[in-house]
Design an enzyme around this catalytic site. Sequence first.
Site: not given
Ligand code: ACO
Length: 367
Positions: A246, A304
């Site tokens: 998140h 989620e």
């Molecule tokens: N699985 C694997 N790796 C992940 C995940 C995940 N679910 N979430 C983040 N990461 C990793 C990224 O690849 C990144 O790695 P890196 O720095 O080595 O490249 C690191 O963790 C940081 O991630 P960011 O993308 O910078 O985090 P951001 O704050 O942009 O993302 C997000 C938040 C979009 C929710 C992300 O965690 C994600 O894509 N989760 C999966 C989708 C999801 O569950 N969405 C629902 C969110 S809740 C809502 O909106 C109601």
Amino acid sequence: MATTGLEGVVAATTRLSDVDGERGELVIAGFPVAELASNATFEETTWLLWHGDLPTGKQLDDFRRELGAQREIPEATHRLLRDCAKADVDPMDALRIAAGTISLESEDQSAIVAKFPTIVAAFWRLTKGQTPIAPREDLDHAANFLYMLDGEEPNAERVRGLETYLNTVVDHGFNASTFTCRVITSTGSDLVSAVVGAIGALKGPLHGGAPGPALETVFEIGDAARAEQVLRGKLQSGERLMGFGHRVYKVRDPRADVLGAAAERLYRRAGDMSLYTLARHVEATAIRLLEEFKPGRRLQTNVEFYTALLLHGIGLDVSLFTPTFAISRVSGWIAHALEQREAARLIRPKSEYSGRRDRTWTPIQNR
Ligand code: ACO
């Protein structure tokens, strides 16, 4: 260098909700999410957000009647939904297309909230080759939505489960769809335009589109013994695990606890805990592997994962998950739009130019 995702930027003051990502706390209009979610009807939550206080008995009765009377959608909307079903469009696209037609009859905030479930249920039935079921005025918002899906009056447990879900996700600070809604409102535009834009933002898998894939992962795993192998494979191939991570929460999303507890109650009453137990195992394995693959990123369960489990337990099809999120969040979007109108200030940030300068024109024959 500017951040690309506005992390940590405070863009407005709001009385609607407060997200504390370090402590894992969510306050909605003064109530801890767990306190509000399991006690309120969705009508009470919507009233609370729009007016700042819980309704009195009379206010609630009037509001129930007001919503009930505005559930029908215009014939033109039905025609469009039939075309959407024929063209096999995504359910969130169908909701976006149909929500725009609310302007045909009314732009009233109650009418928008009242019509969302009718649109979602009608489209879902059309995609299954079934005739839409007309809404009932005498049922509450959540119960009427379930009724319009299958024509059966839902039992109290399913209704309570859905209300808990709707209350839990109704508002969440400056998430992407709410921000979209406020930007549109800040230009002086109307409520229907603002919620239509917000639907577009909610659709994406990084925001509201994750619960379907989260549940599919649990089904794909099928057996607890396979969890490690399947999840490891996904992470090795660079896939994101849906339902984890998140932007704001760096500890467990408090909404996951509320929805997890509601799901547990529902599955226990139904007398089959196997999917719930498997999901718990998948969750624990995912958190462990995320720490291994992304050390220090503090990736935890988000809303989620348990949304998927709870909505499945209520009997909703995967294709209804994100539209059902919209059925709830639209009340929050409207509350933010009203707040934005009070602020009466155009949202217009700056960008940092990284392109070239001082170019000279090349005539077409020389390019
Ligand atoms: N699985 C694997 N790796 C992940 C995940 C995940 N679910 N979430 C983040 N990461 C990793 C990224 O690849 C990144 O790695 P890196 O720095 O080595 O490249 C690191 O963790 C940081 O991630 P960011 O993308 O910078 O985090 P951001 O704050 O942009 O993302 C997000 C938040 C979009 C929710 C992300 O965690 C994600 O894509 N989760 C999966 C989708 C999801 O569950 N969405 C629902 C969110 S809740 C809502 O909106 C109601």
